[in-house]
Scaffold this motif. Structure first.
Motif, PDB file in Angstrom:
ATOM      1  N   LYS A   4       0.868  -1.200   0.000  1.00 27.16           N
ATOM      2  CA  LYS A   4       0.000   0.000   0.000  1.00 27.16           C
ATOM      3  C   LYS A   4       0.895   1.238   0.000  1.00 27.16           C
ATOM      4  O   LYS A   4       0.671   2.189  -0.768  1.00 27.16           O
ATOM      5  CB  LYS A   4      -0.922  -0.050   1.222  1.00 27.16           C
ATOM      6  CG  LYS A   4      -1.829   1.156   1.411  1.00 27.16           C
ATOM      7  CD  LYS A   4      -1.442   1.902   2.675  1.00 27.16           C
ATOM      8  CE  LYS A   4      -2.370   3.045   3.015  1.00 27.16           C
ATOM      9  NZ  LYS A   4      -1.698   4.015   3.913  1.00 27.16           N
ATOM     10  N   ALA A   5       1.937   1.223   0.818  1.00 29.79           N
ATOM     11  CA  ALA A   5       2.870   2.358   0.880  1.00 29.79           C
ATOM     12  C   ALA A   5       3.551   2.552  -0.480  1.00 29.79           C
ATOM     13  O   ALA A   5       3.682   3.682  -0.964  1.00 29.79           O
ATOM     14  CB  ALA A   5       3.913   2.116   1.974  1.00 29.79           C
ATOM     15  N   GLU A   6       3.954   1.456  -1.104  1.00 26.35           N
ATOM     16  CA  GLU A   6       4.645   1.548  -2.404  1.00 26.35           C
ATOM     17  C   GLU A   6       3.740   2.179  -3.465  1.00 26.35           C
ATOM     18  O   GLU A   6       4.160   3.048  -4.225  1.00 26.35           O
ATOM     19  CB  GLU A   6       5.049   0.155  -2.898  1.00 26.35           C
ATOM     20  CG  GLU A   6       6.230  -0.413  -2.177  1.00 26.35           C
ATOM     21  CD  GLU A   6       6.729  -1.696  -2.827  1.00 26.35           C
ATOM     22  OE1 GLU A   6       6.815  -1.756  -4.057  1.00 26.35           O
ATOM     23  OE2 GLU A   6       7.019  -2.646  -2.084  1.00 26.35           O
ATOM     24  N   ASP A   7       2.500   1.686  -3.526  1.00 29.05           N
ATOM     25  CA  ASP A   7       1.571   2.211  -4.541  1.00 29.05           C
ATOM     26  C   ASP A   7       1.309   3.700  -4.310  1.00 29.05           C
ATOM     27  O   ASP A   7       1.213   4.489  -5.251  1.00 29.05           O
ATOM     28  CB  ASP A   7       0.257   1.423  -4.533  1.00 29.05           C
ATOM     29  CG  ASP A   7       0.421   0.044  -5.181  1.00 29.05           C
ATOM     30  OD1 ASP A   7       1.569  -0.304  -5.531  1.00 29.05           O
ATOM     31  OD2 ASP A   7      -0.580  -0.675  -5.326  1.00 29.05           O
ATOM     32  N   GLU A   8       1.201   4.072  -3.023  1.00 27.84           N
ATOM     33  CA  GLU A   8       1.004   5.496  -2.712  1.00 27.84           C
ATOM     34  C   GLU A   8       2.247   6.304  -3.089  1.00 27.84           C
ATOM     35  O   GLU A   8       2.136   7.452  -3.533  1.00 27.84           O
ATOM     36  CB  GLU A   8       0.688   5.657  -1.223  1.00 27.84           C
ATOM     37  CG  GLU A   8      -0.699   5.109  -0.867  1.00 27.84           C
ATOM     38  CD  GLU A   8      -1.038   5.163   0.613  1.00 27.84           C
ATOM     39  OE1 GLU A   8      -2.204   4.928   0.963  1.00 27.84           O
ATOM     40  OE2 GLU A   8      -0.133   5.433   1.441  1.00 27.84           O
ATOM     41  N   GLY A   9       3.421   5.689  -2.924  1.00 25.93           N
ATOM     42  CA  GLY A   9       4.672   6.363  -3.294  1.00 25.93           C
ATOM     43  C   GLY A   9       4.709   6.672  -4.785  1.00 25.93           C
ATOM     44  O   GLY A   9       5.102   7.774  -5.202  1.00 25.93           O
ATOM     45  N   ILE A  10       4.300   5.716  -5.593  1.00 28.47           N
ATOM     46  CA  ILE A  10       4.265   5.937  -7.045  1.00 28.47           C
ATOM     47  C   ILE A  10       3.250   7.044  -7.372  1.00 28.47           C
ATOM     48  O   ILE A  10       3.543   7.986  -8.112  1.00 28.47           O
ATOM     49  CB  ILE A  10       3.890   4.632  -7.794  1.00 28.47           C
ATOM     50  CG1 ILE A  10       5.033   3.628  -7.658  1.00 28.47           C
ATOM     51  CG2 ILE A  10       3.578   4.905  -9.276  1.00 28.47           C
ATOM     52  CD1 ILE A  10       4.747   2.257  -8.226  1.00 28.47           C
ATOM     53  N   ALA A  11       2.058   6.922  -6.748  1.00 24.86           N
ATOM     54  CA  ALA A  11       0.984   7.876  -7.060  1.00 24.86           C
ATOM     55  C   ALA A  11       1.366   9.304  -6.666  1.00 24.86           C
ATOM     56  O   ALA A  11       1.132  10.251  -7.426  1.00 24.86           O
ATOM     57  CB  ALA A  11      -0.307   7.460  -6.357  1.00 24.86           C
ATOM     58  N   VAL A  12       1.979   9.460  -5.479  1.00 27.65           N
ATOM     59  CA  VAL A  12       2.294  10.833  -5.038  1.00 27.65           C
ATOM     60  C   VAL A  12       3.327  11.463  -5.970  1.00 27.65           C
ATOM     61  O   VAL A  12       3.221  12.649  -6.328  1.00 27.65           O
ATOM     62  CB  VAL A  12       2.742  10.872  -3.552  1.00 27.65           C
ATOM     63  CG1 VAL A  12       4.185  10.433  -3.349  1.00 27.65           C
ATOM     64  CG2 VAL A  12       2.563  12.277  -2.996  1.00 27.65           C
TER      65      VAL A  12
END
Ligand code: FAD
Ligand code: NAD
Length: 477
Positions: free
Chosen positions: A334-342
């Motif tokens: 979840k953190a990784e996907d948010e990292g890409i999105a941000v």
């Protein structure tokens, strides 16, 4: 084009799965990027003291148990005497951590991300004070950026009356439990959640008696009710002592021995329990101390988290946040996907994370996995449901491998047939659940999944059969 007013286009605080992925993606998108990390190595909790070391010990201890309990002999692999070499098992874990954290360092260099070593705290919305240890003293340096992403992660939630001392190894948190140099005689785990069951399983497999004390009446909060009930049966069968609906009110330590005081969760007579190792695993809380959020006027929510909008922007212009420090499940992917999105949002693209489809996995034997809504949550949301269930006992591959514990459960909306949630208990449930996540991401119906050809013989056929069972048409059960 970089803005010359600032040192960087993007500065990320924290190099865990949220921060390091955001940094790499931002750099890939042409932004001048730096990532501040106070730990000596990159990768955050996940690579250093979380996902990776725990999976190394889960793998090693599973091999040991299979060799030791006769599973391998049953398949004709005779081993003679089986011994545990704990330093070697711990050494293999350390090697994996070193390789993976070093891998992030390589990726930073390759993508031209500057790793700023030290601890960051806000000066204003576009600058942080970076505290670095130099020649045995602390040196402060100011770094500016047009955008700052908070990805500081989380740490263990403390319990009043319980003092963790990982160096002593008697009362430990997950970091201490990953580094024990002996197999405890009796380990008491406070908290029957993910960490308690994974690390409790490691030490049980290696020979410890393990007692799990859980406040709630079932293990694994957040998972589907049927899965939680089955989990209790499976862990009991494996030899764990479960003390459900029970709370720990304190722990005293004398030398190498601990005495816990327990009470029924609803209140009542206290009792004591002795152990030579106590693992505190009652959850994690966001890392915000020391960030000086007051300097930018950023307030926390009631759970101590930083709130963001769908783009991961906080209320302070130019300041963003991702990962364990914001609401949602505390999971690396979840953190990784948010990292890409941000990073994509900062670059002016559209970065989205579908928080309704985040799989969760408990890496015990068998594995427990799920994605989407539980049956309880789907009913509470007003859905009329059709549920299909298929036992792993009827799955040919699981049966052949003698891995027949568990089931797959597909929860579909009765009117639209849209899949709302999938839950699985199986030896490889963590791998199987990816298919369910993909199906749900594409808005699949249970019929879509049921009519998708699955390779035989695979554990994944149980997902197809559970989807067929939604209409009462499973073949093998
Ligand atoms: P973190 O990984 O916590 O990284 C944050 C980083 O920021 C840290 O390195 C910290 O040192 C640094 N930092 C904090 N404040 C500052 C500051 N002011 N200045 C500079 N640096 C700072 N999740 C899974 O999905 N699968 C698993 O199998 C799994 N297993 C786990 C096992 C254990 C034992 C634990 C404890 C956790 C596990 N998790 C797992 C959870 C996972 O580790 C976290 O969800 C994930 O690491 C969160 O990523 P993050 O980037 O938000 O934060
Ligand atoms: P958790 O929230 O999973 O479980 C904590 C448990 O402790 C809960 O069941 C809770 O009811 C219980 N509890 C709380 N207070 C108690 C008390 N006083 N006495 C007895 N029981 C009490 O938390 P965790 O296991 O510490 O894990 C923390 C986070 O790390 C989780 O959010 C999880 O997502 C993440 N994590 C994920 C994985 C994975 O994905 N495989 C592995 C490890 C950790």
């Amino acid at each position: 084009m970089a803005d010359p007013t600032y040192d960087y286009d993007v500065l990320i605080i924290g190099a865990g799965p949220g921060g390091y992925v955001a940094a790499i993606r931002a750099a890939q998108l042409g932004l001048k990027t730096a990532c501040v990390e106070s730990r000596a190595t990159l990768g955050g909790t996940c690579l250093n003291v979380g996902c990776i070391p725990s999976k190394a010990l889960l793998h090693g201890s599973e091999l040991f148990e299979e060799a030791h309990d006769g599973t391998m002999a049953k398949f004709g692999v005779k081993l003679g005497s089986v011994e545990l070499d704990l330093p070697a098992m711990q050494g293999e874990k350390t090697t994996a951590v070193k390789e993976l954290t070093g891998g992030i360092e390589f990726l930073f260099k390759k993508n031209k991300v500057d790793w700023l070593k030290g601890h960051a705290s806000f000066k204003d919305a576009h600058s942080v004070v970076l505290r670095q240890a130099q020649d045995e003293r602390d040196v402060d340096k100011t770094v500016t950026a047009k955008n700052i992403v908070i990805a500081t992660g989380s740490s263990v939630t403390p319990l009043p009356g319980v003092t963790v001392d990982n160096d002593k190894g008697v009362v430990v948190d997950s970091t201490g439990a990953l580094a024990l140099d002996r197999v405890p005689t009796h380990m008491v785990v406070i908290g029957g959640g993910v960490i308690g069951l994974e690390l409790g399983s490691v030490w049980r497999r290696l020979g410890a008696k393990v007692t799990v004390v859980e406040f709630l009446d079932q293990l694994l909060p957040g998972m589907d009710g049927d899965v939680r009930k089955e989990a209790a049966k499976i862990f009991k069968k494996q030899g764990m002592n479960l003390r459900l609906s029970t709370k720990v009110t304190g722990v005293t330590v004398k030398g190498k021995q601990a005495t816990l005081t327990l009470e029924p969760a609803a209140g009542g007579a206290a009792e004591t329990l002795d152990a030579d190792c106590v693992l505190l695993a009652i959850g994690r809380r966001p890392n915000v101390d020391g960030l000086n959020l007051a300097a930018i006027g950023l307030e926390l929510n009631a759970r101590g988290q930083i709130e963001t909008d769908h783009d991961f922007a906080t209320k302070v212009p130019g300041v963003w946040a991702v990962g364990d420090v914001i609401p949602g499940p505390m999971l690396a992917h979840k953190a990784e996907d948010e990292g890409i999105a941000v990073a994509e949002n900062i670059a002016g693209l559209t970065g989205i994370v579908n928080h309704a489809v985040i799989p969760g996995v408990v890496y015990t034997t068998p594995e427990f996995a799920g994605v989407g809504l539980t049956e309880e949550a789907a009913k509470a949301a007003g859905h009329e449901l059709k549920v299909g269930k298929f036992p792993m006992l009827a799955n040919s591959r699981a049966k052949t491998n003698r891995e027949s514990d568990g089931f797959v459960k597909v929860i579909a909306d009765a009117k639209t047939d849209r899949v709302l949630g999938v839950w699985a208990i199986a030896s490889v449930a963590g791998t199987m659940i990816a298919e369910a996540a993909l199906a749900m991401e594409f808005g699949a119906t249970s019929e879509d999944v049921a009519y998708t050809c699955h390779a035989h013989p695979t554990h994944s056929e149980a997902i197809k059969e559970a989807a067929m069972a939604v209409r009462g048409k499973a073949i093998h059960a």
